[in-house]
Design an enzyme around this catalytic site. Structure first.
Site, short mmCIF file in Angstrom:
data_model
loop_
_atom_site.label_atom_id
_atom_site.label_comp_id
_atom_site.label_asym_id
_atom_site.label_seq_id
_atom_site.Cartn_x
_atom_site.Cartn_y
_atom_site.Cartn_z
N GLU A 425 0.81 -1.21 0.00
CA GLU A 425 0.00 0.00 0.00
C GLU A 425 0.85 1.27 0.00
O GLU A 425 0.85 2.04 0.96
CB GLU A 425 -0.97 -0.02 1.18
N GLU A 495 -4.01 -10.60 0.09
CA GLU A 495 -4.79 -10.53 1.34
C GLU A 495 -6.23 -10.88 1.00
O GLU A 495 -6.77 -10.38 -0.01
CB GLU A 495 -4.73 -9.13 1.95
C1 GAL Z 1 -4.94 -4.06 4.05
C2 GAL Z 1 -3.53 -3.81 4.53
C3 GAL Z 1 -3.24 -4.54 5.81
C4 GAL Z 1 -4.35 -4.35 6.79
C5 GAL Z 1 -5.62 -4.84 6.20
C6 GAL Z 1 -6.80 -4.63 7.10
O1 GAL Z 1 -5.35 -3.02 3.25
O2 GAL Z 1 -2.61 -4.17 3.55
O3 GAL Z 1 -2.03 -4.06 6.31
O4 GAL Z 1 -4.48 -3.00 7.07
O5 GAL Z 1 -5.91 -4.11 5.04
O6 GAL Z 1 -6.68 -5.25 8.31
#
Ligand code: GAL
Length: 967
Positions: A425, A495
């Site tokens: 990010e 993620e």
């Molecule tokens: C993503 C980010 C993570 C964490 C997650 C939400 O956008 O890369 O570091 O913030 O969201 O828990």
């Protein structure tokens, strides 16, 4: 008028310009591989250090670095450690923000209030410390900026918190009385590059070590060990700055550094982590090598290792310990790896920085694919549409390249690392391109990842986070468009499945999609561990608990394991969803066994069968399964069902794949995968309404039950007192029900509350006693609205048992699903619980894959899942019957069962575990339906098939008073 004339303050103490300088620092040695020499001496400087905290970067001068300085009145901290987690609050507190910078965004300037920790350590050299050669002082991690003096000499300063920095110090060392002084600033220009979603925790949080460098010792080396899957041969070449020999006894290798040698080998994979021990011997030292032969490539649009596409079943791992923060010891790192292996996890993304190097040794040894991520995130710039983003500003590029090099050089010899990630990010920009170009040129043997650029300009794969199921399916079918480059790349979800609180729901649905399309190479659940901080009054603290000005609450508790590493139900579900062997019933007393691994055969596993009648195992044995190569299936005949299974019982098979022998990560017998195949269904209870309702003073009796004659409320079943039995539609909203504020889809937690489902009123319309039972008519509805649920309770009895049939008819225009639909009631005492149905753990409609039908025992207390922020939890799925508190309840159809020592309203009101105080009553919920969970705290809500839509419903229960002894 000018408010300042220089870029930093110099008023009182010492010059601190370096703090706000975009440069990575000065004085440090070039980065190199991290290793422990076999024979060169080293001295750990971990331990108690003298410590002084100042409010600003320049409050104190640097005289503390001088020999003879009297630090007698200083405090002390433990190194490695974060000062804000030591000193019982005397040294400030942690701050949690997700992406907001906790200081004004004015790069590279930082606040005047800049907590600065002066650390002092006196040490003598061990008597046998060699006089020749050089010595290097290594810092493995300091947040966020440090200046270092040894024996009064300023040796440099550095930024890059989770990266190693070394200094040549041999010329400064004395035999006795060395003074090592380290000034650590919480905020620096580097903080702008470290905006990861985690606690801000200053300090020297990784090891500090003195390393002797004998004359002729290696400076740096790069092990290249590839595998040719066609020939079965590995090629080894170790490049070293200092010439030497490379010896691998098991492979009969003894070659010069820089010389390639090709021999037959067993390859390294995460499933078969074959390592060969070797030695790099230079004139000055021997370095142990742990060599894994494997080839990573982008071929045919896929990420291939050793010629085969791989499927990531991964997790995102932050480093976390509930007391020590990011200062982890080896045992904690090992615990993570063991837990991952035991739960079928095969990959880790080191979100969002290179981990302690020892963690990568463990990944090599136990077998985990690693995406090693650079210590880089500038997410907070999103608040200003990415204006001034350091990754798109050439002044910062040297710092970015320094970070890339420090990651790659430190970790390049780990076979487990298959992908380098530029960071997380950070938007897009030239600096990222520069990093990717540098990494590609330096290491052609691995691929490059970055999620933030959906055009994939710099990367070897298309990566996204939290894409919804439907979009992932479209990407799998190559229907998502995008640039030509992107269309030709494989896809991963770096993620997904936000594991915050109860959930994630929808994991199995993702897995089905991953497995259906070759382009989809799996994903990494967000995230591994809840970052709760152990707290004497709160249980675990989260954002806001330290009085932070800006914070993001419990968004920091979103892991598959609790802060103390207790697996949450989400991890148990993930284990089942990603199991490496599938067991499916295919009729005719046959099961289909599929080896879902990418490389390994089934030789490490043994298969067992067991046969259950009403949830009790009545026969068991071993199941011969033919050798199956990765990807192969076989249909295997089960034995004949045992002839003596009780007549009328519900029966079925359970087939398990267990470890055939002890492994380094779990003992023989550990269950890796399983499946259940039903044989005969249960016979439903029939109950003849032979007893009539009899008015008796203020009571109505019906068989074993007594009711309040005026309200129709159940008072007792035999000797068991029952309170408050009525329809219940509310659940303490989960983090995923509440959803993230930025979600555009319906966030039902909020909508439910707005509608008033947490404050339903129960209007009594009629109590009708008759010869065949008692009927109580009600309307359940929230104030201020015109929707309602017409609810009729029909009670009947055969004299000893009591049946309740609930009929629910919606009225009005319902536009939301219900959180739950069922009844709840209070029992005056209950502890032990036995049930036949899904277990042993919690399950919800879209997180029930791991729920196993069987006979289970627990207690009311153990049935709770203690999420850090309390919320709905603990339901057991598909329950046929349950016994607790002197009652047996049998359901038609099966029901969701939960019991707790507080009401759903109390659970809903609690912010921390310690807010939940057991009352005298045990509250039991028997639910006909539950709404799905989803993962809307960051990703999609429940899929439509898991909605509990409002519709007419009928469900019933039969209650019997059992032995009170059992309570
Ligand atoms: C993503 C980010 C993570 C964490 C997650 C939400 O956008 O890369 O570091 O913030 O969201 O828990």
């Amino acid at each position: 008028m000018s408010f300042r004339t220089t870029s930093s303050t110099t008023a009182v103490g010492t010059a601190v310009d370096y703090v706000e300088d975009v440069s990575p620092g000065s004085g440090a040695l070039p980065p190199r591989a991290w290793y422990a020499s076999s024979d060169a001496k080293s001295l750990s400087l971990n331990g108690r250090w003298r410590f002084r905290l100042s409010a600003t970067a320049d409050a104190e001068d640097d005289s503390f670095a001088e020999d003879g300085y009297d630090a007698g009145d200083w405090a002390a901290v433990t190194v490695p450690g974060h000062w804000v987690l030591q000193g019982d609050g005397a040294f400030g507190s942690p701050i949690y923000t997700n992406h907001l910078y906790p200081f004004p965004v004015d790069p590279p300037r930082v606040p005047t209030e800049n907590p600065t920790g002066d650390h002092l350590r006196l040490f003598d050299l061990p008597p046998d410390w060699p006089a020749d050669g050089g010595t290097v002082l290594r810092f493995d991690g300091v947040e966020s900026c440090a200046r270092v003096w040894l024996n009064g000499t300023d040796i440099g300063e550095f930024k890059g918190s989770r990266l190693a920095h070394e200094f040549a110090v041999g010329h400064l060392l004395k035999t006795v009385g060395n003074v090592l002084a380290v000034r650590v600033h919480q905020w620096s220009a580097g903080s702008y590059l470290e905006d990861q979603d985690q606690w801000w925790l200053p300090g020297i949080f990784r090891d500090v070590t003195l390393l002797h460098r004998p004359p002729g010792s290696a400076l740096d080396f790069f092990t290249h060990a590839s595998y040719d899957h066609v020939t079965g041969e590995g090629t080894l070449r170790v490049d070293s700055d200092v010439d030497g020999r490379v010896i691998v006894p098991a492979l009969d290798i003894d070659v010069r550094t820089g010389e390639a040698v090709t021999v037959p080998v067993r390859p390294w994979t995460a499933e078969t982590p074959q390592l060969y021990d070797g030695v790099l011997a230079t004139a000055g030292e021997s370095i142990p090598l742990r060599i894994g032969f494997r080839t990573v490539e982008l071929a045919d649009g896929l990420i291939k290792v050793n010629g085969k596409p791989i499927l990531f079943k991964g997790v995102n791992r932050h480093e976390w310990h509930p007391e020590r923060g990011r200062a982890l010891d080896l045992e904690t790192m090992r615990e993570d790896v063991l837990l991952m292996k035991r739960h079928n996890v095969n990959a880790v993304r080191t979100s969002h920085y290179p981990p302690h190097p020892a963690f990568l040794d463990l990944c090599d040894e136990y077998g985990l694919w690693v995406i090693d991520e650079c210590d880089l995130e500038t997410h907070g710039f999103v608040e200003q549409a990415w204006r001034d983003n350091p990754v798109d500003d050439d002044r910062w590029t040297p710092a970015l390249l320094d970070r890339a090099a420090r990651m790659v050089e430190r970790d390049k010899n780990h076979p487990s690392v298959v992908i380098w990630s530029l960071g997380n990010e950070a938007g897009t920009g030239r600096g990222l391109t520069a990093m990717a170009e540098w990494i590609h040129a330096r290491d052609t043997s691995r691929l490059v990842h970055y999620e933030g650029d959906w055009n994939c300009r710099d990367t070897d794969m298309y990566s996204r986070m939290y894409a919804f199921h439907e979009e992932v399916d479209r990407i799998g079918r190559q229907l998502d468009g995008g640039t030509l480059k992107r269309r030709e790349l494989p896809f991963i979800l770096c993620e997904y499945a936000h594991a915050m609180g109860n959930g994630p729901g929808g994991l199995a649905d993702y897995q089905r999609i991953f497995e259906a399309h070759e382009r989809l190479q799996g994903g990494f659940v967000w995230e591994w561990i809840d970052h709760g901080i152990r707290h004497p009054e709160l249980g675990y603290a989260y954002g806001g608990d330290f009085g932070e000005e800006l914070h993001d609450g419990n968004f920091v508790c979103d892991g598959l394991v609790m802060p103390d590493r207790t697996p949450s139900p989400g991890l148990v579900e993930f284990k089942k969803v990603i199991e490496p062997v599938a067991v499916e019933g295919c009729g005719d007393g046959t099961v289909r066994i599929t080896n879902k691994q990418d490389f390994a055969g089934l030789s490490a596993l043994a298969f067992t069968w067991s046969f259950q009648a009403d949830g009790e195992t009545v026969a068991s044995g071993t199941l011969p399964v033919p050798a199956l190569a990765a990807g192969e299936s076989a249909d295997v005949k089960l034995p004949e069902p045992p002839a003596d299974a009780p007549a009328g019982a519900e029966t079925g098979w359970t087939v398990r794949a267990v470890l055939a022998g002890d492994t380094s990560w779990a003992p023989a017998g550990h269950v890796v995968a399983w499946g259940q195949v039903p044989v005969s269904a249960r016979a439903l209870l029939s109950l003849a309404a032979t007893a009539g309702a009899v008015a008796d003073g203020g009571l109505i009796t019906l068989g074993p039950a007594a009711f309040d004659a005026r309200t129709g409320a159940l008072r007792a079943i035999g000797p068991v007192e029952v309170t408050g039995l009525r329809l219940d539609v509310w659940r303490a909203t989960t983090d995923n029900d509440d959803g993230a504020e930025w979600q555009t889809d319906a966030r039902y937690g909020e909508r439910w509350r707005k509608l008033g489902l947490h404050r339903m009123r129960h209007r009594l319309d009629a109590v009708e006693a008759a010869d065949d039972g008692l009927t109580v008519r009600t309307r359940v509805a929230p104030a201020a609205g015109d929707v309602g649920l017409s609810t009729v309770y029909r009670w009947m009895s055969d004299g000893s048992r009591l049946r309740l049939a609930v009929s629910v008819t919606p009225e009005g225009d319902w536009t939301v699903p219900l959180p739950r639909l069922g009844i709840r009631f209070g029992l005056s005492g209950a502890d032990r619980v036995t049930w036949f149905g899904g277990g042993p753990g919690e399950a919800y409609p879209d997180s029930r894959t791991a729920s196993t039908v069987g006979r289970w025992q627990s207690t009311v207390d153990r049935m709770q899942t203690p999420y850090v922020r309390p919320q709905e939890n603990g339901a057991r799925a598909d329950v046929r019957w349950a016994e607790l508190g002197g009652l047996r309840v049998e359901g038609d159809p099966e029901f969701w069962f939960s019991a707790r020592r507080w009401t759903n309203e109390q659970l809903d009101a609690a912010a921390h575990r310690t807010d939940l105080v057991p009352g005298g009553t045990v509250w039991v919920n028997l639910d006909h339906g539950q709404h799905g969970i989803g993962s809307q705290s960051c990703g999609p809500g429940p899929l439509p098939q898991y909605f509990l839509n409002v519709a007419p419903a009928e469900f019933s229960f039969v209650f019997t008073a059992t032995d009170r002894e059992n309570v």
